[in-house]
Design a protein around this motif. Structure first.
Motif, PDB file in Angstrom:
ATOM      1  N   CYS A 268      58.796   6.804 -33.792  1.00 40.95           N
ATOM      2  CA  CYS A 268      59.352   7.117 -35.119  1.00 40.95           C
ATOM      3  C   CYS A 268      59.256   8.615 -35.376  1.00 40.95           C
ATOM      4  O   CYS A 268      60.198   9.232 -35.889  1.00 40.95           O
ATOM      5  N   GLY A 269      58.142   9.227 -35.011  1.00 41.52           N
ATOM      6  CA  GLY A 269      57.984  10.669 -35.153  1.00 41.52           C
ATOM      7  C   GLY A 269      58.922  11.429 -34.227  1.00 41.52           C
ATOM      8  O   GLY A 269      59.473  12.471 -34.595  1.00 41.52           O
ATOM      9  N   LEU A 270      59.128  10.907 -33.031  1.00 39.09           N
ATOM     10  CA  LEU A 270      60.051  11.537 -32.082  1.00 39.09           C
ATOM     11  C   LEU A 270      61.480  11.506 -32.617  1.00 39.09           C
ATOM     12  O   LEU A 270      62.261  12.435 -32.398  1.00 39.09           O
ATOM     13  N   ASN A 271      61.820  10.451 -33.341  1.00 40.84           N
ATOM     14  CA  ASN A 271      63.126  10.353 -33.993  1.00 40.84           C
ATOM     15  C   ASN A 271      63.399  11.593 -34.838  1.00 40.84           C
ATOM     16  O   ASN A 271      64.481  12.176 -34.790  1.00 40.84           O
ATOM     17  N   LYS A 272      62.408  11.974 -35.628  1.00 44.17           N
ATOM     18  CA  LYS A 272      62.575  13.129 -36.510  1.00 44.17           C
ATOM     19  C   LYS A 272      62.752  14.407 -35.693  1.00 44.17           C
ATOM     20  O   LYS A 272      63.621  15.226 -35.987  1.00 44.17           O
ATOM     21  N   GLU A 273      61.939  14.549 -34.667  1.00 45.57           N
ATOM     22  CA  GLU A 273      62.000  15.744 -33.815  1.00 45.57           C
ATOM     23  C   GLU A 273      63.346  15.861 -33.101  1.00 45.57           C
ATOM     24  O   GLU A 273      63.893  16.951 -32.972  1.00 45.57           O
ATOM     25  N   LEU A 274      63.894  14.726 -32.649  1.00 45.51           N
ATOM     26  CA  LEU A 274      65.154  14.729 -31.909  1.00 45.51           C
ATOM     27  C   LEU A 274      66.378  14.680 -32.817  1.00 45.51           C
ATOM     28  O   LEU A 274      67.503  14.864 -32.347  1.00 45.51           O
ATOM     29  N   GLY A 275      66.168  14.383 -34.090  1.00 47.85           N
ATOM     30  CA  GLY A 275      67.299  14.265 -35.006  1.00 47.85           C
ATOM     31  C   GLY A 275      68.091  12.990 -34.795  1.00 47.85           C
ATOM     32  O   GLY A 275      69.284  12.935 -35.062  1.00 47.85           O
ATOM     33  N   THR A 276      67.411  11.949 -34.325  1.00 44.57           N
ATOM     34  CA  THR A 276      68.052  10.660 -34.078  1.00 44.57           C
ATOM     35  C   THR A 276      67.653   9.665 -35.166  1.00 44.57           C
ATOM     36  O   THR A 276      66.765   9.944 -35.974  1.00 44.57           O
ATOM     37  N   THR A 277      68.285   8.512 -35.164  1.00 45.56           N
ATOM     38  CA  THR A 277      68.006   7.504 -36.183  1.00 45.56           C
ATOM     39  C   THR A 277      67.296   6.282 -35.614  1.00 45.56           C
ATOM     40  O   THR A 277      66.334   5.797 -36.186  1.00 45.56           O
ATOM     41  N   ILE A 278      67.778   5.775 -34.466  1.00 45.48           N
ATOM     42  CA  ILE A 278      67.190   4.564 -33.875  1.00 45.48           C
ATOM     43  C   ILE A 278      66.856   4.836 -32.408  1.00 45.48           C
ATOM     44  O   ILE A 278      67.741   5.143 -31.608  1.00 45.48           O
ATOM     45  N   LEU A 279      65.570   4.732 -32.060  1.00 47.28           N
ATOM     46  CA  LEU A 279      65.122   4.886 -30.677  1.00 47.28           C
ATOM     47  C   LEU A 279      64.572   3.559 -30.179  1.00 47.28           C
ATOM     48  O   LEU A 279      63.938   2.817 -30.927  1.00 47.28           O
TER      49      LEU A 279
ATOM     50  N   HIS B 160      62.186  11.204 -21.467  1.00 45.09           N
ATOM     51  CA  HIS B 160      61.156  10.475 -20.731  1.00 45.09           C
ATOM     52  C   HIS B 160      59.852  10.995 -21.302  1.00 45.09           C
ATOM     53  O   HIS B 160      59.580  12.195 -21.232  1.00 45.09           O
ATOM     54  N   VAL B 161      59.088  10.143 -21.948  1.00 49.22           N
ATOM     55  CA  VAL B 161      57.888  10.595 -22.643  1.00 49.22           C
ATOM     56  C   VAL B 161      56.632  10.018 -22.017  1.00 49.22           C
ATOM     57  O   VAL B 161      56.629   8.919 -21.466  1.00 49.22           O
ATOM     58  N   ILE B 162      55.574  10.804 -22.099  1.00 49.03           N
ATOM     59  CA  ILE B 162      54.236  10.349 -21.734  1.00 49.03           C
ATOM     60  C   ILE B 162      53.456  10.329 -23.040  1.00 49.03           C
ATOM     61  O   ILE B 162      53.301  11.362 -23.694  1.00 49.03           O
ATOM     62  N   LEU B 163      53.023   9.165 -23.436  1.00 47.08           N
ATOM     63  CA  LEU B 163      52.322   8.994 -24.704  1.00 47.08           C
ATOM     64  C   LEU B 163      50.824   9.158 -24.454  1.00 47.08           C
ATOM     65  O   LEU B 163      50.144   8.221 -24.041  1.00 47.08           O
ATOM     66  N   LYS B 164      50.341  10.357 -24.657  1.00 49.99           N
ATOM     67  CA  LYS B 164      48.929  10.682 -24.408  1.00 49.99           C
ATOM     68  C   LYS B 164      48.028   9.827 -25.282  1.00 49.99           C
ATOM     69  O   LYS B 164      48.242   9.686 -26.486  1.00 49.99           O
ATOM     70  N   GLY B 165      47.023   9.232 -24.657  1.00 49.10           N
ATOM     71  CA  GLY B 165      46.060   8.421 -25.391  1.00 49.10           C
ATOM     72  C   GLY B 165      46.487   6.979 -25.618  1.00 49.10           C
ATOM     73  O   GLY B 165      45.698   6.178 -26.075  1.00 49.10           O
ATOM     74  N   VAL B 166      47.744   6.646 -25.309  1.00 46.83           N
ATOM     75  CA  VAL B 166      48.213   5.261 -25.442  1.00 46.83           C
ATOM     76  C   VAL B 166      48.074   4.632 -24.064  1.00 46.83           C
ATOM     77  O   VAL B 166      48.855   4.906 -23.159  1.00 46.83           O
ATOM     78  N   ARG B 167      47.045   3.818 -23.907  1.00 40.63           N
ATOM     79  CA  ARG B 167      46.717   3.282 -22.591  1.00 40.63           C
ATOM     80  C   ARG B 167      46.639   1.762 -22.625  1.00 40.63           C
ATOM     81  O   ARG B 167      45.722   1.206 -23.230  1.00 40.63           O
ATOM     82  N   PRO B 168      47.597   1.099 -21.959  1.00 38.61           N
ATOM     83  CA  PRO B 168      47.479  -0.356 -21.872  1.00 38.61           C
ATOM     84  C   PRO B 168      46.356  -0.745 -20.909  1.00 38.61           C
ATOM     85  O   PRO B 168      46.294  -0.248 -19.797  1.00 38.61           O
ATOM     86  N   CYS B 169      45.445  -1.571 -21.358  1.00 37.69           N
ATOM     87  CA  CYS B 169      44.345  -2.096 -20.536  1.00 37.69           C
ATOM     88  C   CYS B 169      43.552  -0.993 -19.830  1.00 37.69           C
ATOM     89  O   CYS B 169      43.270  -1.090 -18.643  1.00 37.69           O
ATOM     90  N   ARG B 170      43.266   0.079 -20.546  1.00 31.50           N
ATOM     91  CA  ARG B 170      42.465   1.186 -20.025  1.00 31.50           C
ATOM     92  C   ARG B 170      43.078   1.849 -18.802  1.00 31.50           C
ATOM     93  O   ARG B 170      42.397   2.447 -17.989  1.00 31.50           O
ATOM     94  N   GLY B 171      44.368   1.721 -18.646  1.00 27.39           N
ATOM     95  CA  GLY B 171      45.061   2.345 -17.533  1.00 27.39           C
ATOM     96  C   GLY B 171      45.460   3.768 -17.867  1.00 27.39           C
ATOM     97  O   GLY B 171      44.923   4.375 -18.784  1.00 27.39           O
TER      98      GLY B 171
ATOM     99  N   ALA C 151      52.935   3.059 -29.675  1.00 25.31           N
ATOM    100  CA  ALA C 151      54.126   3.694 -29.099  1.00 25.31           C
ATOM    101  C   ALA C 151      55.286   3.697 -30.096  1.00 25.31           C
ATOM    102  O   ALA C 151      55.980   4.707 -30.240  1.00 25.31           O
ATOM    103  N   VAL C 152      55.482   2.591 -30.806  1.00 20.31           N
ATOM    104  CA  VAL C 152      56.550   2.527 -31.809  1.00 20.31           C
ATOM    105  C   VAL C 152      56.310   3.572 -32.886  1.00 20.31           C
ATOM    106  O   VAL C 152      57.227   4.273 -33.313  1.00 20.31           O
ATOM    107  N   HIS C 153      55.069   3.688 -33.326  1.00 19.55           N
ATOM    108  CA  HIS C 153      54.735   4.675 -34.353  1.00 19.55           C
ATOM    109  C   HIS C 153      55.062   6.092 -33.863  1.00 19.55           C
ATOM    110  O   HIS C 153      55.646   6.897 -34.600  1.00 19.55           O
ATOM    111  N   LEU C 154      54.705   6.399 -32.622  1.00 19.32           N
ATOM    112  CA  LEU C 154      54.976   7.723 -32.076  1.00 19.32           C
ATOM    113  C   LEU C 154      56.471   7.965 -31.889  1.00 19.32           C
ATOM    114  O   LEU C 154      56.958   9.083 -32.077  1.00 19.32           O
TER     115      LEU C 154
END
Length: 155
Positions: A42-53, A73-84, A37-40
């Motif tokens: 960081c990419g969203l930062n670039k898309e939104l033009g922000t520095t710290i998310l 409000h984001v849904i991180l596709k494929g990022v699933r805690p405990c197969r949820g 999620a943190v990695h994703l």
């Protein structure tokens, strides 16, 4: 030459960290859905033009000396805690030091709670209002939420 643009994402939550590998090759690493999620973010930062998310958990536990604004409000596709289900999170931008101790994000927090309400019988008007809110079209959002509340007074 322009200075490099640094973008940072910080999340509060559980991860697994430690020395991992075999007896001949080990490395200290951190793994888990929150790391992805943190990695994703960081990419969203670039898309939104922000520095710290940051995520909502960090925002909730942060000192009142810092000012945040909700950005998505984001849904991180494929990022699933405990197969949820796919991980969802409210994302905030850290804007700096706060000049007051009041909770200026209260309206954003109720919006998120309303969006995630389990007993909410949402329709297209509600989803459009939430989308308008996150896009900054606040008058359209208020109109859509008013329409939804008139049609669904128990939500």
């Amino acid at each position: 030459v322009e200075p490099p643009q640094v973008r940072i994402a910080v999340c509060t939550g559980s991860v697994v960290s430690g020395n991992m590998g075999s007896g001949t090759s080990q490395a200290f690493t951190t793994v888990g859905p929150l790391v992805t999620a943190v990695h994703l973010l960081c990419g969203l930062n670039k898309e939104l033009g922000t520095t710290i998310l940051v995520n909502a958990a960090l925002r909730k536990n942060a000192n009142v000396a810092y000012k945040f604004r909700v950005v998505d409000h984001v849904i991180l596709k494929g990022v699933r805690p405990c197969r949820g289900p796919d991980m969802e999170m409210l994302v905030y931008e850290l804007q700096g030091e706060s000049t007051s101790t009041d909770n200026a994000d209260a309206d954003e927090e109720w919006m998120y709670r309303l969006h995630r309400a389990e007993n909410c019988t949402r329709g297209a008007s509600f989803e459009e209002a939430v989308k308008a809110f996150f896009q900054g079209s606040f008058q359209k959002a208020v109109g859509g939420l008013s329409q939804h509340c008139a049609a669904q007074p128990t939500d």
